[in-house]
Design an enzyme around this catalytic site. Structure first.
Site, PDB file in Angstrom:
ATOM      1  CB  ILE A 141      -0.924   0.016   1.235  1.00 21.34           C
ATOM      2  CG1 ILE A 141      -1.734  -1.285   1.313  1.00 21.34           C
ATOM      3  CG2 ILE A 141      -1.822   1.248   1.218  1.00 21.34           C
ATOM      4  CD1 ILE A 141      -2.405  -1.508   2.660  1.00 21.34           C
ATOM      5  CD  GLU A 142       3.381   2.379  -4.683  1.00 15.62           C
ATOM      6  OE1 GLU A 142       4.275   1.650  -5.119  1.00 15.62           O
ATOM      7  OE2 GLU A 142       2.796   3.227  -5.397  1.00 15.62           O
TER       8      GLU A 142
ATOM      9  CB  CYS B  93       6.430  -4.303   2.164  1.00 16.89           C
ATOM     10  SG  CYS B  93       7.747  -3.143   1.769  1.00 16.89           S
TER      11      CYS B  93
ATOM     12  CD  GLU C  35       7.301  -8.675   1.463  1.00 15.27           C
ATOM     13  OE1 GLU C  35       6.534  -7.713   1.203  1.00 15.27           O
ATOM     14  OE2 GLU C  35       8.394  -8.830   0.898  1.00 15.27           O
TER      15      GLU C  35
END
Length: 132
Positions: free
Chosen positions: A43-44, A53, A55
């Site tokens: 998710i930016e 990230c 993970e």
């Protein structure tokens, strides 16, 4: 759970990624030792540093639901080449154990398996904070 099934779940999570800046989608699927699976995507953010990230999203979901015994994490980024976890994600994975299996995959047929110990040798972990 078979590696292929976990990879497929990571690929599904990848499609939910919010990546308006890089366009680089990543999905992850965390399997706990209890057999529970938690997925995550990257998710930016426009200011970049709050970006998370896939993970770490999947791990945060597992931990927030009370699961900390992570067995395996599958990661799918590019469908053309293997995408490995970044340094921050490696450290977050390491927080929950040195023998966690890491699967990096292009698809359910093309993947490699490691342990976090292999991807982050001589790491710093919770036991390093213990008083002598």
């Amino acid at each position: 759970m078979e590696a292929e099934k976990l990879i497929e779940m990571a690929i599904e999570a990848r499609e939910k990624a919010y990546v308006p800046y890089s366009g680089f989608k990543v999905g992850a699927a965390v399997l706990t030792k209890e057999g529970k699976v938690f997925t995550g995507c990257n998710i930016e953010s426009a200011s970049y540093s709050p970006t998370i990230c896939a993970e770490r999203t999947a791990i945060a979901k597992a931990v927030s639901e009370g699961y900390r015994d992570i067995d395996t994490i599958a990661i799918v980024g590019s469908l053309e080449k293997l995408s490995y976890p970044c340094g921050v994600c490696r450290q977050m994975i390491r927080e929950f154990g040195e023998d966690i299996k890491i699967i990096v995959a292009k698809n359910a047929e093309e993947y490699k398996e490691y342990t976090i110990r292999e991807l982050l040798p001589e790491s710093f972990g919770p036991e390093d904070l213990e008083n002598e």
